[in-house]
Motif scaffolding. Structure first.
Motif, PDB file in Angstrom:
ATOM      1  N   SER A 128       1.002  -1.130  -0.232  1.00  0.00           N
ATOM      2  CA  SER A 128      -0.260   0.081  -0.236  1.00  0.00           C
ATOM      3  C   SER A 128       0.876   1.470   0.206  1.00  0.00           C
ATOM      4  O   SER A 128       1.724   1.108   0.964  1.00  0.00           O
ATOM      5  N   PRO A 129       0.537   2.131  -0.711  1.00  0.00           N
ATOM      6  CA  PRO A 129       1.220   3.952  -0.889  1.00  0.00           C
ATOM      7  C   PRO A 129       1.193   3.786   0.861  1.00  0.00           C
ATOM      8  O   PRO A 129       2.141   4.764   1.376  1.00  0.00           O
ATOM      9  N   TYR A 130       0.418   4.124   1.531  1.00  0.00           N
ATOM     10  CA  TYR A 130      -0.077   4.335   3.130  1.00  0.00           C
ATOM     11  C   TYR A 130       1.548   3.720   3.683  1.00  0.00           C
ATOM     12  O   TYR A 130       2.382   4.487   4.618  1.00  0.00           O
ATOM     13  N   ALA A 139      10.962  16.594  -3.944  1.00  0.00           N
ATOM     14  CA  ALA A 139      10.104  15.365  -3.457  1.00  0.00           C
ATOM     15  C   ALA A 139       8.836  16.018  -4.483  1.00  0.00           C
ATOM     16  O   ALA A 139       8.314  14.560  -4.755  1.00  0.00           O
ATOM     17  N   ARG A 140       9.240  16.837  -5.028  1.00  0.00           N
ATOM     18  CA  ARG A 140       7.738  17.186  -5.896  1.00  0.00           C
ATOM     19  C   ARG A 140       8.207  16.106  -6.939  1.00  0.00           C
ATOM     20  O   ARG A 140       7.142  15.885  -7.973  1.00  0.00           O
ATOM     21  N   GLU A 141       9.584  16.853  -7.739  1.00  0.00           N
ATOM     22  CA  GLU A 141       9.903  15.746  -8.559  1.00  0.00           C
ATOM     23  C   GLU A 141       9.900  14.229  -8.800  1.00  0.00           C
ATOM     24  O   GLU A 141       9.106  13.690  -9.402  1.00  0.00           O
ATOM     25  N   GLU A 155       4.167   9.200  -9.520  1.00  0.00           N
ATOM     26  CA  GLU A 155       2.441   8.851 -10.098  1.00  0.00           C
ATOM     27  C   GLU A 155       2.519   8.944 -11.462  1.00  0.00           C
ATOM     28  O   GLU A 155       1.177   8.646 -12.000  1.00  0.00           O
ATOM     29  N   SER A 156       3.595   9.284 -11.925  1.00  0.00           N
ATOM     30  CA  SER A 156       3.569   8.620 -13.965  1.00  0.00           C
ATOM     31  C   SER A 156       3.266   7.481 -13.931  1.00  0.00           C
ATOM     32  O   SER A 156       3.048   6.704 -14.989  1.00  0.00           O
ATOM     33  N   THR A 205      -2.382   8.650 -10.025  1.00  0.00           N
ATOM     34  CA  THR A 205      -2.189   9.949  -9.397  1.00  0.00           C
ATOM     35  C   THR A 205      -3.239   9.835  -7.962  1.00  0.00           C
ATOM     36  O   THR A 205      -3.617   8.423  -8.125  1.00  0.00           O
ATOM     37  N   GLY A 206      -3.220  10.960  -7.273  1.00  0.00           N
ATOM     38  CA  GLY A 206      -4.181  10.046  -6.117  1.00  0.00           C
ATOM     39  C   GLY A 206      -3.549   9.181  -5.140  1.00  0.00           C
ATOM     40  O   GLY A 206      -4.081   8.432  -4.371  1.00  0.00           O
TER      41      GLY A 206
END
Length: 254
Positions: free
Chosen positions: A50-52, A64-66, A72-73, A77-78
């Motif tokens: 799980s991503p969690y 972090a954004r990169e 997500e790519s 997403t989400g």
């Protein structure tokens, strides 16, 4: 698993190693970010993790954004996943649990202007004990887990004893104003984990898989946070290059 095809043999080996500790030594331009993001994708898409339960930490908001964009790519997403900086992660933890340390959850974060205003060198030579000088000493102490009481107990000589008093007064000002400074975000999180077994166990279960980018830039307090979180499940992956350690001036200690 086509997203692993453009990795070389060692990169694929790292991306598919998901259980137990992993150290990746990777120099500049060696594809470490691609390896890390594909490792996360492999964990989610192929291992059913799980991503969690994944915590990915780096040192700048831009990095972090990169990393989030790349993940997500690959997986969509989400994501309910923490891809963040050390300070942002600690802030989120403290916003939920600051009351256990005697703060309210809406505590204030002092910026550099607030910090300088909190240094009151009324009975000291203000040419020596400038706010920048005193705050530098305090920051170094906090990065090594030394509070104002311990600092005072070990103070030797005029300058250290005056600085110890200023440190104590500064801490009293912060507490009175329900405030923390930037160093406190890391230090108070360590204190929270060491003081409250219930909170520590919650985050150990939440973050069963931990990844740290630019590991050579970690300081002692950041290391302690990662060690505390990873001790139970030991699924810790750190990526870095000791030849790129350039932040010793702010406490980095490879």
């Amino acid at each position: 698993m086509d997203y692993l095809n453009n990795l070389n043999e060692k990169q694929r080996k790292a991306a598919k190693h998901t259980e137990g500790p992993l150290l990746i030594l990777a120099g500049a331009g060696s594809g470490k970010t691609s390896t890390m993001t594909r490792r996360i994708a492999y964990m989610i898409r192929e291992q059913g993790i799980s991503p969690y339960q994944i915590l990915a930490v780096t040192f700048t908001n831009k990095a972090a954004r990169e990393m989030r964009d790349r993940v997500e790519s690959l997986v969509g997403t989400g994501l309910n996943m923490w891809i963040t900086t050390f300070h942002s992660a600690c802030l989120r933890i403290l916003r939920m649990n600051a009351d256990r340390l005697g703060y309210t959850k809406d505590f204030t974060i002092y910026d550099p202007v607030d910090q300088k205003a909190g240094i009151k060198a009324e009975n000291a030579d203000d040419k020596i004990f400038t706010p920048n000088y005193v705050l530098g000493i305090i920051s170094d102490a906090k990065e090594h887990g030394i509070d104002s009481r311990e600092f005072a107990e070990n103070a030797d000589g005029y300058k250290e004893k005056i600085t110890a008093k200023l440190y104590r007064d500064y801490e009293e000002t912060l507490k009175k104003n329900n405030a923390m400074d930037f160093d406190d975000l890391i230090w108070r999180t360590v204190q929270l984990f060491e003081k409250d077994a219930e909170v520590l166990d919650y985050y150990r279960e939440k973050f069963r898989y931990i990844m740290v980018d630019e590991y050579q830039d970690t300081n002692y307090m950041q290391y302690r946070i990662i060690r505390l979180l990873a001790e139970k499940h030991r699924n810790i992956c750190v990526v870095g290059d000791d030849d790129q350690c350039i932040y010793q001036w702010r406490g980095a200690d490879i």
